[in-house]
Scaffold this active site. Structure first.
Site, PDB file in Angstrom:
ATOM      1  N   LYS A   4       1.421  -1.059   0.392  1.00  0.00           N
ATOM      2  CA  LYS A   4      -0.222   0.324   0.002  1.00  0.00           C
ATOM      3  C   LYS A   4       0.975   1.725  -0.022  1.00  0.00           C
ATOM      4  O   LYS A   4       1.421   1.678   1.296  1.00  0.00           O
ATOM      5  CB  LYS A   4      -0.550   0.347   0.860  1.00  0.00           C
ATOM      6  CG  LYS A   4      -2.171   0.945   0.970  1.00  0.00           C
ATOM      7  CD  LYS A   4      -2.006   2.102   2.652  1.00  0.00           C
ATOM      8  CE  LYS A   4      -1.352   2.200   2.918  1.00  0.00           C
ATOM      9  NZ  LYS A   4      -1.118   4.142   1.908  1.00  0.00           N
ATOM     10  N   GLU A  36      11.210   1.461   9.772  1.00  0.00           N
ATOM     11  CA  GLU A  36      11.813   1.998   9.321  1.00  0.00           C
ATOM     12  C   GLU A  36      11.061   3.597   9.607  1.00  0.00           C
ATOM     13  O   GLU A  36      10.936   3.530   8.586  1.00  0.00           O
ATOM     14  CB  GLU A  36      13.040   2.024   7.711  1.00  0.00           C
ATOM     15  CG  GLU A  36      13.753   0.540   6.907  1.00  0.00           C
ATOM     16  CD  GLU A  36      15.010   0.341   8.227  1.00  0.00           C
ATOM     17  OE1 GLU A  36      15.325   2.023   8.457  1.00  0.00           O
ATOM     18  OE2 GLU A  36      15.200  -0.828   7.919  1.00  0.00           O
ATOM     19  N   GLU A  89      11.576  16.770  13.132  1.00  0.00           N
ATOM     20  CA  GLU A  89      12.600  16.440  11.884  1.00  0.00           C
ATOM     21  C   GLU A  89      11.965  17.077  10.919  1.00  0.00           C
ATOM     22  O   GLU A  89      10.193  16.745  10.917  1.00  0.00           O
ATOM     23  CB  GLU A  89      12.104  14.233  11.826  1.00  0.00           C
ATOM     24  CG  GLU A  89      12.200  14.194  10.384  1.00  0.00           C
ATOM     25  CD  GLU A  89      11.899  13.098   9.714  1.00  0.00           C
ATOM     26  OE1 GLU A  89      10.863  12.599   9.989  1.00  0.00           O
ATOM     27  OE2 GLU A  89      12.459  12.739   9.030  1.00  0.00           O
TER      28      GLU A  89
END
Ligand code: NAD
Length: 468
Positions: free
Chosen positions: A170, A243, A374
């Site tokens: 997906k 990840e 981030e």
């Protein structure tokens, strides 16, 4: 303009509902993404489960040949894939953009084809024989982000099928079309049902990761979503490779040569407009060369052409989506309000699309959002330090632990300090350079497990020990 379909069990499956996919350079619609229903998802998982019975029994050589053939098919379609990727993702065709990404997808596929995990004999003596076999896990659910969608799809799909698993992937709703096309191309080689694609909003990802027919999830994306996937793995004890996000520190030692490192620092931070998990996101520079590094970076940055991805002269494109564009703008505005000195960039470009210029912000420190969070976009904070042990502690104080780098004219010294960074990969005088034979993954809140090489391949297997 095309209306795309899901690809399940070796065939196109049409949906009744679709959503626009837009070009971030222009805002124009580039195609329509199919919106999968929960029953489409069930159908995809069932197709993958049925084909697992056959695919898991194929020989290592057959699977290796299939992966080699996939690399060839992607090569044949590489320019078509690169253009589609540029249209939906925004990155330029040239430079470190779409053609580079498709080249990476091919390189990783080729490398993974040649890997294998032979049976290991742990003991063979009068007391008995112990063999360790690696078996495929089952149906793998793969969820990918929008920054490097085709390459990351290959990082998920190829090791999974190489080891005998089947896949339901997906992609991100921001960049689904290039993955649908990739799966169609992969299906030119594979038996029906080995690789299937479903697309839709985030909720279809949540349903995939909670699905009882999925034996393992491999996920690349934000830490926040990774935690949700980990929670939804509990009920059926799914295997996980996560990840996740990074906030990589780069540390420039006093003996580095600013002119020599500027180019490497720049691309370490701004590859794909900073929308890269292991990009350099916090730059710590020794006080004695701080102004020289700021100047060398700013001088390099102003030469980089930013523009529409289809324009062959662009080296960087727009930010991929509005949410990310707003985040970058907010973080830069906040840094400026807290005393940051903007060396270049600092405000959205005056043109349609999500264009934000390369932005360097000096005179900031830990404790502000641009440093602590981030940014995942074209804005780099440059932080002054004077004590190396203290700066390593500051670099390690962040919950992320994906990558890091140390820059110095003395590689041995740099290596000594690099080893003290708490992250999965460290680089000396470069940043973010990944390669298919080097395991890659995060520590702390940047992830669980690794990708690439034999270590990455092992993540798609379970061990069966045979004792006789
Ligand atoms: P994201 O987490 O928002 O989305 C990633 C994927 O997860 C998308 O396909 C999305 O549809 C899906 N998703 C969203 N909510 C979900 C849910 N509740 N359950 C299941 N799936 C769900 O991330 P993004 O914005 O697409 O990507 C940017 C992030 O990805 C950054 O943090 C970046 O650092 C990280 N990233 C990490 C790596 C790595 O290798 N470590 C590589 C690339 C990107």
């Amino acid at each position: 303009m095309k209306q795309y379909s899901l690809f399940i069990g070796g065939a196109h499956v049409d949906t009744t509902a679709h959503a626009d996919v837009r070009n971030p350079s222009t805002g124009e619609v580039v195609g329509w993404m199919p919106l999968a229903t929960l029953s489409d998802l069930d159908r995809a998982v069932a197709a993958a489960a049925a084909s697992f019975k056959v695919w898991s029994q194929t020989s290592d050589e057959e699977r290796q040949a299939a992966c080699r053939a996939i690399a060839e098919r992607i090569t044949v379609h590489s320019e078509e894939l690169a253009r589609l990727l540029t249209l939906e993702q925004g990155k330029p065709l040239g430079g470190l953009g779409s053609r580079f990404e498709i080249g990476g997808a091919i390189a990783w596929t080729r490398h993974t084809a040649e890997l294998s995990l032979p049976v290991e004999v742990l003991q063979d003596n009068d007391d008995g024989r112990v063999e360790m076999h690696r078996k495929p896990i089952g149906v793998v659910g793969a969820i990918t982000p929008w920054n490097w969608p085709v390459m990351i799809a290959c990082w998920h799909i190829i090791p999974a099928i190489r080891t005998g698993n089947t896949v339901v992937i997906k992609p991100s709703p921001m960049t689904p079309l290039s993955t649908i096309r990739l799966v169609e191309i992969i299906n030119e080689v594979l038996p029906p049902g080995v690789v299937n694609v479903v697309t839709g909003e985030n909720s279809i990802g949540a349903a995939l990761s909670a699905h009882s027919g999925i034996a393992k999830m491999t996920f690349t994306g934000s830490t926040e979503t990774g935690k949700k996937i980990m929670a939804s793995a509990v009920a059926t004890l799914k295997r996980l490779t996560l990840e996740l996000g990074g906030n990589d520190a780069g540390i420039v030692l006093a003996d580095a040569d600013p002119a020599q490192i500027a180019e490497g620092l720049f691309w370490g931070a701004f590859i794909n407009n900073g929308q890269t998990c292991a990009a350099l996101k916090r730059l710590y520079v020794h006080d004695s060369i701080y102004e020289a590094v700021c100047k060398a970076l700013a001088d390099y940055a102003v030469k980089i052409p930013v523009g529409d991805g289809l324009d062959e002269t662009s080296a960087l494109g727009p930010v991929q989506n509005e949410m990310q564009f707003n985040k970058v703008r907010e973080l830069v505005d906040d840094a400026r309000a807290k005393g940051g000195r903007v060396l270049t960039g600092g405000a959205p470009m005056d043109r349609p699309g999500f264009f934000y210029p390369v932005t360097l912000v000096a005179d900031v420190t830990d404790g502000i959002r641009l440093v602590d969070e981030e940014q995942f976009g074209p804005a780099l904070p440059i932080i002054r330090y004077s004590d190396i042990d203290e700066v390593i502690a500051r670099a390690n104080a962040n919950p992320a632990g994906l990558g890091g780098s140390v820059w110095s004219s003395d590689p041995q010294k740099a290596r000594h300090y690099a080893r003290q960074l708490e992250c999965g990969s460290v680089w000396i005088n470069k940043h973010g350079a990944i390669q298919p034979n080097a395991p890659f993954g995060g520590v702390k809140q940047s992830g669980i497990g690794v990708e690439f090489g034999a270590e990455g391949l092992k993540e798609f297997t379970t061990i069966q020990t045979v004792l006789s």
